[in-house]
Design a protein around this motif. Structure first.
Motif, mmCIF file in Angstrom:
data_model
loop_
_atom_site.group_PDB
_atom_site.id
_atom_site.type_symbol
_atom_site.label_atom_id
_atom_site.label_comp_id
_atom_site.label_asym_id
_atom_site.label_seq_id
_atom_site.Cartn_x
_atom_site.Cartn_y
_atom_site.Cartn_z
ATOM 1 N N ILE A 233 0.841 -1.196 0.000
ATOM 2 C CA ILE A 233 0.000 0.000 0.000
ATOM 3 C C ILE A 233 0.878 1.247 0.000
ATOM 4 O O ILE A 233 0.655 2.191 -0.761
ATOM 5 C CB ILE A 233 -0.946 -0.013 1.213
ATOM 6 C CG1 ILE A 233 -2.017 -1.095 1.000
ATOM 7 C CG2 ILE A 233 -1.611 1.336 1.391
ATOM 8 C CD1 ILE A 233 -2.914 -1.313 2.179
ATOM 9 N N LEU A 286 1.198 3.124 8.098
ATOM 10 C CA LEU A 286 0.273 2.792 7.015
ATOM 11 C C LEU A 286 -0.911 3.758 6.981
ATOM 12 O O LEU A 286 -1.294 4.280 5.926
ATOM 13 C CB LEU A 286 -0.222 1.363 7.229
ATOM 14 C CG LEU A 286 -1.367 0.877 6.345
ATOM 15 C CD1 LEU A 286 -0.890 0.777 4.919
ATOM 16 C CD2 LEU A 286 -1.855 -0.474 6.816
ATOM 17 N N ILE A 287 -1.503 4.010 8.144
ATOM 18 C CA ILE A 287 -2.702 4.842 8.191
ATOM 19 C C ILE A 287 -2.363 6.275 7.800
ATOM 20 O O ILE A 287 -3.078 6.907 7.025
ATOM 21 C CB ILE A 287 -3.335 4.763 9.597
ATOM 22 C CG1 ILE A 287 -3.938 3.374 9.789
ATOM 23 C CG2 ILE A 287 -4.400 5.832 9.767
ATOM 24 C CD1 ILE A 287 -4.250 3.019 11.215
ATOM 25 N N LEU A 290 -1.984 6.490 4.128
ATOM 26 C CA LEU A 290 -3.247 6.365 3.396
ATOM 27 C C LEU A 290 -4.144 7.580 3.579
ATOM 28 O O LEU A 290 -4.917 7.924 2.687
ATOM 29 C CB LEU A 290 -3.985 5.103 3.832
ATOM 30 C CG LEU A 290 -3.483 3.837 3.168
ATOM 31 C CD1 LEU A 290 -4.247 2.642 3.651
ATOM 32 C CD2 LEU A 290 -3.596 3.955 1.653
ATOM 33 N N VAL A 291 -4.048 8.212 4.737
ATOM 34 C CA VAL A 291 -4.864 9.413 4.936
ATOM 35 C C VAL A 291 -4.392 10.506 3.985
ATOM 36 O O VAL A 291 -5.186 11.223 3.383
ATOM 37 C CB VAL A 291 -4.798 9.865 6.408
ATOM 38 C CG1 VAL A 291 -5.378 11.256 6.557
ATOM 39 C CG2 VAL A 291 -5.548 8.886 7.278
ATOM 40 N N ILE A 292 -3.061 10.597 3.841
ATOM 41 C CA ILE A 292 -2.524 11.652 2.967
ATOM 42 C C ILE A 292 -2.733 11.281 1.501
ATOM 43 O O ILE A 292 -3.150 12.092 0.690
ATOM 44 C CB ILE A 292 -1.030 11.872 3.267
ATOM 45 C CG1 ILE A 292 -0.866 12.327 4.721
ATOM 46 C CG2 ILE A 292 -0.449 12.922 2.339
ATOM 47 C CD1 ILE A 292 0.547 12.264 5.219
ATOM 48 N N PRO A 294 -4.625 8.290 -0.509
ATOM 49 C CA PRO A 294 -5.394 7.039 -0.470
ATOM 50 C C PRO A 294 -4.951 5.999 -1.486
ATOM 51 O O PRO A 294 -5.373 4.854 -1.398
ATOM 52 C CB PRO A 294 -6.818 7.490 -0.765
ATOM 53 C CG PRO A 294 -6.839 8.923 -0.423
ATOM 54 C CD PRO A 294 -5.478 9.451 -0.711
ATOM 55 N N THR A 295 -4.122 6.331 -2.460
ATOM 56 C CA THR A 295 -3.684 5.313 -3.414
ATOM 57 C C THR A 295 -2.261 4.853 -3.154
ATOM 58 O O THR A 295 -1.687 4.116 -3.948
ATOM 59 C CB THR A 295 -3.761 5.837 -4.859
ATOM 60 O OG1 THR A 295 -3.105 7.101 -4.906
ATOM 61 C CG2 THR A 295 -5.178 5.993 -5.320
ATOM 62 N N GLU A 303 -7.185 2.169 -9.921
ATOM 63 C CA GLU A 303 -6.528 0.873 -9.783
ATOM 64 C C GLU A 303 -6.789 -0.066 -10.936
ATOM 65 O O GLU A 303 -7.554 0.128 -11.791
ATOM 66 C CB GLU A 303 -6.927 0.206 -8.484
ATOM 67 C CG GLU A 303 -8.357 -0.192 -8.407
ATOM 68 C CD GLU A 303 -8.988 0.203 -7.090
ATOM 69 O OE1 GLU A 303 -10.099 -0.221 -6.872
ATOM 70 O OE2 GLU A 303 -8.416 0.965 -6.339
ATOM 71 N N THR B 106 -10.639 8.469 8.645
ATOM 72 C CA THR B 106 -9.440 8.018 7.941
ATOM 73 C C THR B 106 -9.798 7.072 6.795
ATOM 74 O O THR B 106 -8.995 6.866 5.905
ATOM 75 C CB THR B 106 -8.472 7.291 8.894
ATOM 76 O OG1 THR B 106 -9.127 6.127 9.376
ATOM 77 C CG2 THR B 106 -8.078 8.156 10.056
ATOM 78 N N MET B 110 -10.941 5.592 1.142
ATOM 79 C CA MET B 110 -10.197 4.410 0.715
ATOM 80 C C MET B 110 -11.052 3.413 -0.055
ATOM 81 O O MET B 110 -12.244 3.307 0.164
ATOM 82 C CB MET B 110 -9.628 3.705 1.942
ATOM 83 C CG MET B 110 -8.495 4.475 2.540
ATOM 84 S SD MET B 110 -8.029 3.719 4.064
ATOM 85 C CE MET B 110 -7.186 5.087 4.829
ATOM 86 N N PHE B 114 -7.901 -1.433 0.862
ATOM 87 C CA PHE B 114 -7.174 -0.587 1.794
ATOM 88 C C PHE B 114 -7.979 -0.431 3.070
ATOM 89 O O PHE B 114 -7.454 -0.502 4.169
ATOM 90 C CB PHE B 114 -6.912 0.782 1.167
ATOM 91 C CG PHE B 114 -5.958 0.749 0.010
ATOM 92 C CD1 PHE B 114 -5.334 -0.430 -0.356
ATOM 93 C CD2 PHE B 114 -5.663 1.894 -0.708
ATOM 94 C CE1 PHE B 114 -4.445 -0.469 -1.414
ATOM 95 C CE2 PHE B 114 -4.776 1.872 -1.762
ATOM 96 C CZ PHE B 114 -4.177 0.692 -2.125
ATOM 97 N N VAL B 118 -6.844 -1.339 6.827
ATOM 98 C CA VAL B 118 -6.730 -0.293 7.844
ATOM 99 C C VAL B 118 -7.632 -0.602 9.037
ATOM 100 O O VAL B 118 -7.221 -0.455 10.188
ATOM 101 C CB VAL B 118 -7.047 1.084 7.217
ATOM 102 C CG1 VAL B 118 -7.253 2.122 8.291
ATOM 103 C CG2 VAL B 118 -5.909 1.497 6.313
#
Lengths: 303, 315
Positions: A233, A286-287, A290-292, A294-295, A303, B106, B110, B114, B118
């Motif tokens: 991820i 990881l979180i 992904l927050v910053i 998402p891909t 995707e 959060t 997604m 993902f 998470v």
């Protein structure tokens, strides 16, 4: 903090990172070709470790030679998983893949517990007492072998994907399935092959993990698998250089950060150990990523 | 024709409700049986709550986080403030909902995989935080929790059963109303196609967060009910299988339906308890895994779709 301690931990992180990379590359390959995420990938690592354990226990040959056998065995299991489980549900939605993987996790973990009990298994590596000294730090030879093995696997994998007809066909399938099929590539065979290769890489990770002195039990797969997901991820789905960078970063970060935090709060007179937060730190990274984005960092849009 | 089907469905609902109410009367106060039924009710609440979130296309693999948070908060405040458990469970639910909104924030951008990872991670984080704060949570040993009904009362288990039944019925009715409301329709639209839903003027962020909050609220209540039934709570409530059970129940019953999680919980618990009498342990989990795989492949809409399938093959 002592510099040599830090270097020691750095090597430990590098070594953990190698395991994550091997898992992540396999996952990435399967995702690239089939657009399927196998959440039960960690269970393949576990089966690989058990395969190595039993072959070693029954034959007694050098454990590093066993890795190839474990990989072949898991490659075959991978083909069965692909044919029996994932092929029937391809194209029926991503939630189904997640749920099917959960079923596989239950199946494999408990099958292993039933057949081989939940007791811990380990292999005594012939080099476990040998270590190499560089300056003030001492590196176990097994770690170095594992790092070298991972590099060799990566080179071989890259050569296979770039130079051979099969590898090219797989890359074509992952780029555009329909076009690849129209060009005469047997895409379903590519699915099978990608699953076999991915499982074999997981087996390599599992047997290396075991040989380096870690213990094997039926539940050993979940945490490394989650880390491998974090790696792909962060590194971006389908990106191999991304997986390598992210794997090493994660391996080092989760080993070094607890010590940094510990010495940081130590400045305020709090003495607290953060080694129990190792897995949690991986998830925080990881979180945050992904927050910053998402891909993922290197991920393509969509995707 | 359509009316008939609705009538049949309400009929089944009413009959099973009556059955649920008279079970203790018919079978007597059987401690073992009522315990199994109480846990079944807890998991009906839990699975229905999970299913509501899944309705919006967000499949959480870490709902044990909310289950455990609801349980811990409820246990801690009953122990320290002396609140009766029946009040504390709602506090636990609200706290879980609050955490749910934070996690939701959060997660809303997604994609499926993902989000699955998470949410799974949040359960592990909750586990670590709980074990690392022993002064509050008792660490690995856990803490005692007041029983919902004091064990000194005769037939306490029966009262407990009826309280659980009332709460479960209320939760299912509320969730049913929610799925029929604007919110339910919006969630389904988001699941089918998020972009189209947005274009149609649906506030995707708001509804996804609402789904998270409501789902976490009821999950927290389920968790609190379970621990007030057992009388203690340990970090094991964050276990992977606690996260996976509602998924297994919902899928085997029928995703995105009201009856699915209820039917799935009852059927799988029944199979589970039958296998227990044979003294099987790992075999049970293996069988559950195989059932899950077979259902995903051959019966993707769950047990509730069987009558329809039969009708279609024998018109």
């Amino acid at each position: 903090m002592d510099l040599s301690v830090l270097l020691q931990i750095l090597v430990w992180g590098l070594y953990a990172g190698c395991i994550y990379i091997l898992l992540a590359i396999g996952l990435n390959l399967i995702f690239g070709v089939m657009k399927v995420v196998n959440f039960a990938h960690g269970e393949l690592l576990m089966l690989g470790a058990y395969a190595a354990f039993w072959i070693y226990t029954l034959s007694g040959i050098n454990p590093y030679l066993i890795i190839a056998l474990a990989m072949i065995l898991l490659g075959i299991i991978g083909v069965f998983i692909e044919r029996l489980c994932f092929r029937p549900i391809m194209g029926t939605g991503k939630l189904n893949e997640i749920f099917l993987s959960l079923g596989l996790i239950y199946l494999f973990q408990n099958l292993a517990a039933l057949l081989w009990t939940t007791g811990s298994r380990s292999i005594h590596s012939p080099y476990s007492d040998v270590s190499v000294s560089i300056g003030s730090i001492r590196l176990p030879l097994d770690y170095i072998i594992i790092i070298v093995f991972t590099i060799l696997f990566l080179i071989a994998f890259q050569l296979f994907m770039k130079r051979t007809t099969l590898g090219r066909a797989m890359r074509a399938t992952s780029q555009n399935r329909e076009a690849a099929a129209l060009m005469g590539i047997h895409v379903e065979r590519m699915d099978m092959l990608s699953f076999a290769l991915g499982s074999a890489l997981a087996a390599a990770a599992g047997s290396l993990w075991l040989i380096s002195g870690q213990i094997a039990n039926p539940y050993m797969g979940s945490i490394p698998a989650i880390k491998a997901f974090a790696v792909i991820i962060i590194g971006g789905l389908g990106s191999i250089p991304g997986a390598i960078v992210a794997g090493l970063t994660l391996g080092i970060a989760e080993n070094v950060l607890p010590l940094f935090i510990q010495s940081f709060v130590g400045l305020f007179g709090v003495s607290m150990s953060f080694t129990a937060w190792k897995d949690t730190i991986a998830f925080f990274i990881l979180i945050i990523v992904l927050v910053i984005r998402p891909t993922g960092i290197f991920g393509e849009k969509g995707e | 024709m359509k009316l008939d089907r609705i009538n049949i469905k309400t009929g089944i609902g009413i009959v099973s409700l009556i059955l649920a109410f008279i079970v203790p009367v018919i079978l007597g106060i059987n401690q073992y049986l009522l315990t199994v039924l109480i846990i079944t009710l807890v998991f009906i609440i839990y699975s229905s709550a999970w299913n509501l979130l899944a309705l919006s296309g967000q499949a959480s693999l870490g709902h044990a986080a909310f289950f455990g948070i609801g349980g811990y908060v409820s246990a801690i405040i009953t122990n320290s403030l002396g609140l009766p458990p029946i009040v504390a469970i709602f506090v636990g639910g609200f706290f879980a909902a609050f955490i749910g909104i934070l996690i939701g924030f959060t997660c809303i951008r997604m994609r499926e995989w993902f989000l699955a990872m998470v949410t799974f991670g949040f359960a592990i984080i909750a586990h670590t935080i709980t074990t690392e704060l022993p002064w509050l949570t008792g660490g690995w040993d856990g803490i005692p929790a007041k029983r919902l009904i004091s064990v000194t009362i005769t037939n306490y288990i029966m009262y407990e059963y009826y309280i659980m039944l009332l709460i479960a019925v209320a939760v299912v009715v509320i969730i049913y109303q929610l799925t029929k409301s604007r919110m339910g329709l919006a969630l389904e639209a988001i699941r089918e196609n998020e972009l189209e839903a947005k274009v149609m003027g649906i506030n995707v962020t708001k509804y996804k967060l609402m789904a998270f909050a409501v789902s976490a609220f009821f999950t927290g209540i389920a968790g609190a009910l379970e621990i007030h039934h057992f009388g203690y709570i340990t970090p094991e409530v964050y276990g992977m299988d606690i996260s996976f059970w509602p998924i297994i129940y919902s899928i085997s019953g029928g995703l995105f339906t009201i009856g699915g999680p209820i039917l799935g919980t009852i059927v799988i618990t029944f199979i589970w308890e039958i296998l227990r009498t044979f003294g099987l342990m790992y075999e049970r989990f293996i069988l559950i895994g195989v059932i899950l795989i077979l259902i995903v492949i051959f019966l993707p809409r769950g047990l509730v779709s069987i009558p329809e399938k039969i009708k279609r093959s024998h018109p």
